[in-house]
Design an enzyme around this catalytic site. Structure first.
Site, PDB file in Angstrom:
ATOM      1  N   TYR A 122       0.859  -1.192   0.000  1.00 19.68           N
ATOM      2  CA  TYR A 122       0.000   0.000   0.000  1.00 19.68           C
ATOM      3  C   TYR A 122       0.892   1.238   0.000  1.00 19.68           C
ATOM      4  CZ  TYR A 122      -4.039  -2.893   1.504  1.00 19.68           C
ATOM      5  OH  TYR A 122      -5.036  -3.824   1.604  1.00 19.68           O
ATOM      6  N   HIS A 186      -1.018 -12.029   1.306  1.00 16.29           N
ATOM      7  CA  HIS A 186      -2.008 -11.118   0.706  1.00 16.29           C
ATOM      8  C   HIS A 186      -2.873 -11.797  -0.354  1.00 16.29           C
ATOM      9  CE1 HIS A 186      -2.438  -6.512  -0.118  1.00 16.29           C
ATOM     10  NE2 HIS A 186      -3.593  -7.118  -0.227  1.00 16.29           N
TER      11      HIS A 186
HETATM   12  N1  LIG Z   1      -6.861  -8.253   1.677  1.00 18.83           N
HETATM   13  C1  LIG Z   1      -7.149  -7.587   0.581  1.00 18.83           C
HETATM   14  O1  LIG Z   1      -6.876  -8.029  -0.534  1.00 18.83           O
HETATM   15  C2  LIG Z   1      -7.839  -6.253   0.710  1.00 18.83           C
HETATM   16  C3  LIG Z   1      -8.520  -5.726  -0.388  1.00 18.83           C
HETATM   17  C4  LIG Z   1      -9.181  -4.499  -0.242  1.00 18.83           C
HETATM   18  C5  LIG Z   1      -9.128  -3.839   0.965  1.00 18.83           C
HETATM   19  N2  LIG Z   1      -8.435  -4.348   2.024  1.00 18.83           N
HETATM   20  C6  LIG Z   1      -8.368  -3.653   3.332  1.00 18.83           C
HETATM   21  O2  LIG Z   1      -9.684  -3.342   3.746  1.00 18.83           O
HETATM   22  C7  LIG Z   1      -9.798  -1.952   3.992  1.00 18.83           C
HETATM   23  C8  LIG Z   1     -11.226  -1.500   3.681  1.00 18.83           C
HETATM   24  O3  LIG Z   1     -11.610  -1.832   2.380  1.00 18.83           O
HETATM   25  P1  LIG Z   1     -11.928  -0.749   1.252  1.00 18.83           P
HETATM   26  O4  LIG Z   1     -11.063   0.441   1.460  1.00 18.83           O
HETATM   27  O5  LIG Z   1     -11.861  -1.460  -0.041  1.00 18.83           O
HETATM   28  O6  LIG Z   1     -13.433  -0.384   1.422  1.00 18.83           O
HETATM   29  P2  LIG Z   1     -14.350   0.112   2.622  1.00 18.83           P
HETATM   30  O7  LIG Z   1     -13.590   0.365   3.847  1.00 18.83           O
HETATM   31  O8  LIG Z   1     -15.485  -0.808   2.641  1.00 18.83           O
HETATM   32  O9  LIG Z   1     -14.866   1.498   2.096  1.00 18.83           O
HETATM   33  C9  LIG Z   1     -14.089   2.624   2.012  1.00 18.83           C
HETATM   34  C10 LIG Z   1     -14.896   3.627   1.243  1.00 18.83           C
HETATM   35  O10 LIG Z   1     -16.118   3.885   1.927  1.00 18.83           O
HETATM   36  C11 LIG Z   1     -16.248   5.268   2.205  1.00 18.83           C
HETATM   37  N3  LIG Z   1     -16.725   5.380   3.579  1.00 18.83           N
HETATM   38  C12 LIG Z   1     -16.115   4.916   4.706  1.00 18.83           C
HETATM   39  N4  LIG Z   1     -16.871   5.151   5.787  1.00 18.83           N
HETATM   40  C13 LIG Z   1     -17.989   5.763   5.347  1.00 18.83           C
HETATM   41  C14 LIG Z   1     -19.144   6.265   5.982  1.00 18.83           C
HETATM   42  N5  LIG Z   1     -19.297   6.149   7.300  1.00 18.83           N
HETATM   43  N6  LIG Z   1     -20.095   6.839   5.218  1.00 18.83           N
HETATM   44  C15 LIG Z   1     -19.937   6.958   3.892  1.00 18.83           C
HETATM   45  N7  LIG Z   1     -18.865   6.497   3.228  1.00 18.83           N
HETATM   46  C16 LIG Z   1     -17.897   5.918   3.946  1.00 18.83           C
HETATM   47  C17 LIG Z   1     -14.883   5.870   2.017  1.00 18.83           C
HETATM   48  O11 LIG Z   1     -15.011   7.124   1.432  1.00 18.83           O
HETATM   49  P3  LIG Z   1     -14.544   8.430   2.247  1.00 18.83           P
HETATM   50  O12 LIG Z   1     -13.046   8.396   2.248  1.00 18.83           O
HETATM   51  O13 LIG Z   1     -15.134   9.530   1.462  1.00 18.83           O
HETATM   52  O14 LIG Z   1     -15.108   8.294   3.612  1.00 18.83           O
HETATM   53  C18 LIG Z   1     -14.200   4.916   1.030  1.00 18.83           C
HETATM   54  O15 LIG Z   1     -14.467   5.281  -0.297  1.00 18.83           O
HETATM   55  C19 LIG Z   1      -8.716  -1.327   3.123  1.00 18.83           C
HETATM   56  O16 LIG Z   1      -8.366  -0.048   3.575  1.00 18.83           O
HETATM   57  C20 LIG Z   1      -7.608  -2.325   3.284  1.00 18.83           C
HETATM   58  O17 LIG Z   1      -6.915  -2.091   4.495  1.00 18.83           O
HETATM   59  C21 LIG Z   1      -7.807  -5.562   1.903  1.00 18.83           C
END
Ligand SMILES: NC(=O)c1ccc[n+]([C@@H]2O[C@H](COP(=O)([O-])OP(=O)(O)OC[C@H]3O[C@@H](n4cnc5c(N)ncnc54)[C@H](OP(=O)(O)O)[C@@H]3O)[C@@H](O)[C@H]2O)c1
Ligand SMILES: *[C@@H]1O[C@H](CO)[C@@H](O)[C@H](O)[C@H]1NC(C)=O
Ligand SMILES: *[C@@H]1O[C@H](CO)[C@@H](O)[C@H](O)[C@H]1NC(C)=O
Length: 372
Positions: A122, A186
Site C-alpha cells: 500500500y 495477501h
Molecule cells: N486483503 C485484501 O486483498 C484487501 C482488499 C481491499 C481492501 N483491504 C483492506 O480493507 C480496507 C477497507 O476496504 P476498502 O477500502 O476497499 O473499502 P471500505 O472500507 O469498505 O470502504 C471505504 C470507502 O467507503 C467510504 N466510507 C467509509 N466510511 C464511510 C461512511 N461512514 N459513510 C460513507 N462512506 C464511507 C470511504 O469514502 P470516504 O473516504 O469519502 O469516507 C471509502 O471510499 C482497506 O483499507 C484495506 O486495508 C484488503
C-alpha cells in the site's frame, strides 16, 4: 490494482433473494471477548440485550442517539486468536488513505481505534509507503505500540524463505516496531494480480515460511487473504502453525458463506474487507449499493443511524471483524461509533437476506473464487 481481473458482467437487483446456500452452522468462528459481545449471543446470531435491544420505538431511537453522543465508556469487542492475543473486531483500513495517512491514523488512534490494517504494497504517496506513513501517525498520536494491533500483508513475491525474512524485517523497520500482531499472505498466487507480482514460492511454501517468522519472534499471529473454502481447508490441514485469521471480501451482497463456514469450523477468525461496498463501485457500479439499498436504508431509518452503521454492526454481530477505511474524519468517527447502534434480531435477519441480491460473475479464479 487490488481487483485487477474482476470482470463485472452484470448487476441485477432482484426483488427476491436467490441462491440461498448452505447456512453457516455457527457464525462465531473464534472466542469473542468482552461481556458485551457474549459468545452465546454471537453463536446464536442474536443481538445481545445491551447492544441489540432496539425495537424501532421512539424510546429506542432516543437510546441510539444518546449512546452515539454521550457514552464515553466504549470498548471495541475483541476476538482471541490462536496465539492467545486479542484482535479488535473493528479497526482502520489504510488502503487509499493516500496523502492523508499520517493525519488520519493519528486521528483514528486519538478517537480510540486500536487496529490498523495495512500491506507492504500500500502506498501513501509516490515516495512513501503506507507502512512508513502509519508509523508516523502512530508516533504523532502518542498511543503506545503495545496498545495497537498492527496487521500487514505480503504478496507472493515474498513467499520464498529468504524473501520472506527480508520483507518482514522491512515491514518491522517501516512500521518502527519489533513485532507484527498479524501477518497475512495477501494473495494465494500472482495469477489473479495484474501488477508486477512474481511469486518466489507457492502458497504452501509461503505458509510454512511465514510460520518460521512466528518462531523467530517477529510475528504473533499469521493468516491468509483472498483464499476460499477448498484452499482454506487444504491449508488448515497442512499443520506447521494454525491459521489465525482469514481476510476476505465481505459485504451485505457478498457474504462469503461457504468460506466463512470453513473458517468457523477451524477456529479461524474472519475479517471482512470492502464491507462498505467498495468492490462494486471499483468495478463500475455507479452508486455504491451499500449506501442506496432500500432494505439497508429502511433499517438505518428505523434505528436512526446511517447505512454504514447498520452494515458494520451487523457484520460484527455475525462474527466478522471489520476494517473500514475513510479519508473523512466524520466517517472515521461514525465508523468507530457504529458498534453502539442497536439492531434487532429482525434487522439482522433482513441483512442476512441480502446475500446475492446483487449478482455478478467473477469467474472461477478471481476474488471470491467463483463462490458466493
Ligand atoms: N486483503 C485484501 O486483498 C484487501 C482488499 C481491499 C481492501 N483491504 C483492506 O480493507 C480496507 C477497507 O476496504 P476498502 O477500502 O476497499 O473499502 P471500505 O472500507 O469498505 O470502504 C471505504 C470507502 O467507503 C467510504 N466510507 C467509509 N466510511 C464511510 C461512511 N461512514 N459513510 C460513507 N462512506 C464511507 C470511504 O469514502 P470516504 O473516504 O469519502 O469516507 C471509502 O471510499 C482497506 O483499507 C484495506 O486495508 C484488503
Ligand atoms: C486441495 O487439495 C486437493 C488434494 O491434494 C487437491 O486436489 C486440490 O486441488 C486442492 N484444492 C485447492 C483449491 O488448492
Ligand atoms: C465528510 O462526510 C460528511 C458526512 O457524510 C459530509 O457531510 C462531508 O461533506 C464530508 N467531507 C468531505 C471533505 O468530503
Amino acid at each position: 490494482m487490488l481487483f485487477p481481473k474482476l470482470l463485472l458482467l452484470l448487476v441485477v437487483y432482484l426483488t427476491q433473494v436467490i441462491c440461498e446456500e448452505s447456512p453457516i452452522a455457527n457464525d462465531a468462528n473464534a472466542n469473542f471477548d468482552t461481556n458485551v459481545y457474549e459468545k452465546s449471543s454471537i453463536i446464536n446470531g442474536k443481538p445481545d440485550d445491551v447492544i441489540g435491544g432496539g425495537d424501532g420505538s421512539d424510546e429506542s431511537k432516543k437510546r441510539n442517539e444518546d449512546d452515539a453522543i454521550s457514552s464515553n465508556v466504549y470498548t471495541i469487542p475483541t476476538v482471541t486468536l490462536k496465539s492467545g492475543h486479542k484482535m479488535p473486531l473493528l479497526g482502520l483500513g489504510s488502503d487509499k488513505l493516500e496523502g492523508g495517512t499520517v493525519k488520519l491514523v493519528k486521528e483514528a488512534l486519538e478517537m480510540g481505534y486500536r487496529l490498523i490494517d495495512t500491506a507492504k504494497n500500500y502506498e501513501a504517496t509516490w515516495t512513501e509507503s503506507s507502512e512508513v506513513a502509519i508509523a508516523k501517525g502512530i508516533a504523532a498520536s502518542g498511543v503506545p505500540r503495545s496498545e495497537i494491533f498492527l496487521t500487514t500483508k505480503i504478496m507472493p513475491d515474498f513467499f520464498g524463505i529468504k524473501e520472506m525474512r527480508k520483507a518482514v524485517k522491512e515491514c518491522l523497520t517501516d512500521l518502527r516496531t519489533d513485532y507484527l500482531d498479524l501477518l497475512l499472505l495477501h494473495h494465494p498466487s500472482c495469477e489473479e494480480d495484474d501488477t508486477d507480482c512474481s511469486a518466489t514460492g507457492t502458497l504452501l511454501e509461503g505458509w510454512k515460511n511465514m510460520a518460521a517468522m512466528v518462531n523467530e519472534g517477529m510475528v504473533r499471529d499469521i493468516g491468509v487473504s483472498n483464499v476460499f473454502s477448498q484452499q482454506l481447508k487444504n491449508l488448515s490441514m497442512e499443520g506447521e502453525k494454525p491459521i489465525s485469521v482469514l481476510q476476505n471480501w465481505f459485504d451485505p451482497f457478498h457474504q462469503d458463506r461457504r468460506t466463512r463456514a470453513v473458517a468457523a469450523k477451524n477456529g479461524i477468525a474472519y475479517t471482512g474487507y470492502s464491507t462498505l461496498g467498495v468492490v462494486w463501485t471499483d468495478e463500475g457500479v455507479k452508486e455504491n449499493p451499500v449506501f442506496i439499498d432500500s432494505t439497508i436504508k429502511q433499517i438505518a431509518d428505523r434505528r436512526n443511524c446511517a447505512p454504514s452503521d447498520v452494515v458494520l454492526k451487523w457484520a460484527v454481530t455475525r462474527g466478522v471483524a471489520v476494517i473500514p477505511g475513510s479519508t473523512n474524519s466524520t466517517h472515521l468517527r461514525m465508523n468507530y461509533n457504529s458498534l453502539k447502534v442497536k439492531l434487532t434480531e429482525e434487522d439482522l435477519i433482513l441483512m442476512d437476506g441480502l446475500n446475492n441480491k446483487l449478482t455478478h460473475d467473477y469467474g472461477s479464479s478471481g476474488i471470491g473464487g467463483g463462490e458466493l
